[in-house]
Structures are given as C-alpha cells and as structure tokens.
Design a protein around this motif. Structure first.
Motif, PDB file in Angstrom:
ATOM      1  N   PRO A  61       0.821  -1.218   0.000  1.00 39.09           N
ATOM      2  CA  PRO A  61       0.000   0.000   0.000  1.00 39.09           C
ATOM      3  C   PRO A  61       0.856   1.269   0.000  1.00 39.09           C
ATOM      4  N   TYR A  62       2.147   1.130   0.233  1.00 38.31           N
ATOM      5  CA  TYR A  62       3.058   2.263   0.261  1.00 38.31           C
ATOM      6  C   TYR A  62       3.935   2.338  -0.988  1.00 38.31           C
ATOM      7  N   MET A  63       3.675   1.485  -1.969  1.00 37.82           N
ATOM      8  CA  MET A  63       4.554   1.377  -3.126  1.00 37.82           C
ATOM      9  C   MET A  63       4.772   2.707  -3.832  1.00 37.82           C
ATOM     10  N   PHE A  64       3.708   3.348  -4.258  1.00 33.36           N
ATOM     11  CA  PHE A  64       3.862   4.537  -5.090  1.00 33.36           C
ATOM     12  C   PHE A  64       4.394   5.734  -4.316  1.00 33.36           C
ATOM     13  N   GLU A  65       3.899   5.955  -3.113  1.00 35.19           N
ATOM     14  CA  GLU A  65       4.416   7.086  -2.343  1.00 35.19           C
ATOM     15  C   GLU A  65       5.889   6.885  -2.003  1.00 35.19           C
ATOM     16  N   THR A  66       6.282   5.651  -1.722  1.00 39.77           N
ATOM     17  CA  THR A  66       7.679   5.355  -1.412  1.00 39.77           C
ATOM     18  C   THR A  66       8.566   5.589  -2.622  1.00 39.77           C
ATOM     19  N   MET A  67       8.133   5.101  -3.767  1.00 39.45           N
ATOM     20  CA  MET A  67       8.951   5.214  -4.973  1.00 39.45           C
ATOM     21  C   MET A  67       9.073   6.667  -5.436  1.00 39.45           C
ATOM     22  N   ILE A  68       7.983   7.414  -5.379  1.00 38.12           N
ATOM     23  CA  ILE A  68       8.030   8.827  -5.784  1.00 38.12           C
ATOM     24  C   ILE A  68       8.954   9.606  -4.856  1.00 38.12           C
ATOM     25  N   ALA A  69       8.830   9.360  -3.543  1.00 34.27           N
ATOM     26  CA  ALA A  69       9.671  10.082  -2.578  1.00 34.27           C
ATOM     27  C   ALA A  69      11.150   9.739  -2.759  1.00 34.27           C
ATOM     28  N   ALA A  70      11.447   8.471  -2.986  1.00 34.36           N
ATOM     29  CA  ALA A  70      12.844   8.049  -3.125  1.00 34.36           C
ATOM     30  C   ALA A  70      13.422   8.406  -4.489  1.00 34.36           C
ATOM     31  N   GLY A  71      12.559   8.526  -5.491  1.00 32.52           N
ATOM     32  CA  GLY A  71      13.025   8.706  -6.859  1.00 32.52           C
ATOM     33  C   GLY A  71      13.545  10.072  -7.205  1.00 32.52           C
ATOM     34  N   CYS A  72      13.210  11.077  -6.423  1.00 29.56           N
ATOM     35  CA  CYS A  72      13.710  12.440  -6.652  1.00 29.56           C
ATOM     36  C   CYS A  72      13.583  12.890  -8.105  1.00 29.56           C
ATOM     37  N   GLY A  73      12.465  12.575  -8.733  1.00 28.05           N
ATOM     38  CA  GLY A  73      12.221  13.040 -10.089  1.00 28.05           C
ATOM     39  C   GLY A  73      12.876  12.229 -11.193  1.00 28.05           C
ATOM     40  N   SER A  74      13.397  11.046 -10.877  1.00 22.38           N
ATOM     41  CA  SER A  74      14.023  10.204 -11.899  1.00 22.38           C
ATOM     42  C   SER A  74      13.025   9.827 -12.990  1.00 22.38           C
TER      43      SER A  74
ATOM     44  N   SER B 149      10.555  -2.409 -22.297  1.00 21.75           N
ATOM     45  CA  SER B 149      11.483  -1.815 -21.328  1.00 21.75           C
ATOM     46  C   SER B 149      12.751  -1.311 -21.988  1.00 21.75           C
ATOM     47  N   PHE B 150      13.248  -2.044 -22.982  1.00 26.48           N
ATOM     48  CA  PHE B 150      14.435  -1.571 -23.702  1.00 26.48           C
ATOM     49  C   PHE B 150      14.175  -0.198 -24.304  1.00 26.48           C
ATOM     50  N   SER B 151      13.012  -0.040 -24.915  1.00 27.11           N
ATOM     51  CA  SER B 151      12.672   1.255 -25.526  1.00 27.11           C
ATOM     52  C   SER B 151      12.551   2.346 -24.477  1.00 27.11           C
ATOM     53  N   ALA B 152      11.944   2.025 -23.344  1.00 29.33           N
ATOM     54  CA  ALA B 152      11.784   3.017 -22.280  1.00 29.33           C
ATOM     55  C   ALA B 152      13.148   3.444 -21.734  1.00 29.33           C
ATOM     56  N   PHE B 153      14.023   2.482 -21.501  1.00 28.29           N
ATOM     57  CA  PHE B 153      15.336   2.801 -20.953  1.00 28.29           C
ATOM     58  C   PHE B 153      16.216   3.536 -21.962  1.00 28.29           C
ATOM     59  N   GLU B 154      15.930   3.353 -23.239  1.00 28.28           N
ATOM     60  CA  GLU B 154      16.740   4.026 -24.252  1.00 28.28           C
ATOM     61  C   GLU B 154      16.683   5.553 -24.106  1.00 28.28           C
ATOM     62  N   GLY B 155      15.528   6.080 -23.729  1.00 25.08           N
ATOM     63  CA  GLY B 155      15.403   7.524 -23.558  1.00 25.08           C
ATOM     64  C   GLY B 155      15.604   7.995 -22.131  1.00 25.08           C
ATOM     65  N   CYS B 156      15.889   7.071 -21.229  1.00 23.59           N
ATOM     66  CA  CYS B 156      16.017   7.381 -19.804  1.00 23.59           C
ATOM     67  C   CYS B 156      17.274   8.190 -19.520  1.00 23.59           C
ATOM     68  N   ARG B 157      17.114   9.269 -18.768  1.00 27.03           N
ATOM     69  CA  ARG B 157      18.243  10.100 -18.353  1.00 27.03           C
ATOM     70  C   ARG B 157      18.610   9.867 -16.891  1.00 27.03           C
ATOM     71  N   SER B 158      17.659   9.401 -16.096  1.00 24.31           N
ATOM     72  CA  SER B 158      17.946   9.143 -14.686  1.00 24.31           C
ATOM     73  C   SER B 158      17.100   7.972 -14.201  1.00 24.31           C
ATOM     74  N   TYR B 159      17.678   7.183 -13.323  1.00 23.11           N
ATOM     75  CA  TYR B 159      17.079   5.937 -12.851  1.00 23.11           C
ATOM     76  C   TYR B 159      17.362   5.812 -11.362  1.00 23.11           C
ATOM     77  N   THR B 160      16.360   5.372 -10.623  1.00 26.86           N
ATOM     78  CA  THR B 160      16.544   5.128  -9.196  1.00 26.86           C
ATOM     79  C   THR B 160      16.078   3.720  -8.871  1.00 26.86           C
ATOM     80  N   LYS B 161      16.898   2.999  -8.122  1.00 24.85           N
ATOM     81  CA  LYS B 161      16.534   1.679  -7.631  1.00 24.85           C
ATOM     82  C   LYS B 161      16.198   1.824  -6.157  1.00 24.85           C
ATOM     83  N   VAL B 162      14.975   1.493  -5.774  1.00 27.64           N
ATOM     84  CA  VAL B 162      14.536   1.551  -4.383  1.00 27.64           C
ATOM     85  C   VAL B 162      14.758   0.167  -3.786  1.00 27.64           C
ATOM     86  N   ASN B 163      15.575   0.103  -2.777  1.00 28.57           N
ATOM     87  CA  ASN B 163      15.943  -1.176  -2.170  1.00 28.57           C
ATOM     88  C   ASN B 163      14.897  -1.605  -1.146  1.00 28.57           C
TER      89      ASN B 163
END
Length: 175
Positions: free
Chosen positions: A65-78, A147-161
């Motif tokens: 239930p905390y997935m999206f709020e956690t990822m947005i907060a940790a992602g810092c706009g990635s 996913s390959f196509s999405a990552f091709e244009g990606c400028r920033s990526y965050t992995k939430v552990n």
C-alpha cells in the motif's frame, strides 16, 4: 493518484468489480474492451492516463500500500524508478528503505535489463518518457522489449531497495 482499470474482455465478475470501484472513487477510470491481450490493455491504459508517472500492476499480483508514495519520494524526479520484487506470499509492507540514485548511459541500462529481465510492473515511468512507446501486440515477453525502448530515452534511474511488488507466478498460465 489516478487508477486506470482496463477490463480486457474478462468473462468473470471483473467488469462489475471495476465499475463498482469507479462509482466509489472518482480517481478510478475504467476501460472495457474486447479481449485483445495485455499489450493492447496496457496501450489503452497509457492513452487514458494523465498523471506525471505511469505504473503497471497485473491483476493477479499485489503491491505494498506504500509502493507509489515510497517510490516517488525516493526517486527524486528520476525518469524511471524501480523497486524490488518477490514471489513470497508472506507480505511485509513496512521495512527500512534506501534508494540508489544512478544516472546511466543507455548501453549500461541495456546490459542491466538483459541481466534482470523483469516485467514492467516493478517500475514507475515518467509519462513524458513513455507516452509514445507502445507495447507490441502478440509478442512474447513484450514487456521486456518495451522496457528496452523506455530505458533508451532514460536520463535518470533510481533503484529503491525495498520489496514493494508481489509477483504471483502461475506455471499454468501467462500470469
């Protein structure tokens, strides 16, 4: 938050369940379509989505239930933010969370994807990054190719552990 439920011609009670959620919460949008497969359902959901980020959750899986709020907060706009996935049925929703903020070059991201081959559902994507990328209808493992196509244009990526997505694996179906 906005929730787009795509009923892809479900023969059970899912259409009624989707409609009941939409009646209870104005943030829920429902699309009913004839069965055309997961690619067409995801493409239709993306066409309707209006949020800054888009995520995909398969109907037989569970999320924290905390997935999206956690990822947005940790992602810092990635552009892309990813969480850990488990197939375990014992759900631990609260845990210590850390994030690795990484800026990758495209070739490194492709190597990462080749090694992980995880579906689209463990990530959230900036809508502007993926709005013109469609899932290929009828393709096997279309989410990996997408996913390959999405990552091709990606400028920033965050992995939430943190394990925030609970993937149900069924050896008798595509689930």
């Amino acid at each position: 938050i906005e929730v787009v439920l795509v009923d892809d011609g479900s023969p059970d009670e899912c259409p009624l369940i989707c409609d009941s959620y939409a009646q209870k919460d104005k943030r829920v949008k429902v699309i009913h379509q004839n069965n055309r497969g997961s690619s067409a359902a995801r493409n239709e959901g993306m066409r309707v989505a209006a949020g800054d980020y888009i995520a995909f959750v398969d109907s037989d899986d569970r999320i924290s239930p905390y997935m999206f709020e956690t990822m947005i907060a940790a992602g810092c706009g990635s552009d892309i933010i990813e969480c850990e996935v488990t197939t375990a049925s014992n759900h631990v929703f609260r845990q210590n969370i850390s994030a690795s903020h990484v800026r990758y070059e495209t070739n490194i991201l492709k190597e990462y994807l080749m090694g992980n081959k995880v579906g689209v559902w463990c990530r959230i994507y900036k809508r502007e990054l993926i709005q013109n990328i469609e899932f290929e209808n009828g393709a096997f493992s279309e989410d990996v190719m997408w996913s390959f196509s999405a990552f091709e244009g990606c400028r920033s990526y965050t992995k939430v552990n943190a394990v925030l997505y609970y993937w149900r694996q069924d050896t008798d179906s595509l689930s």
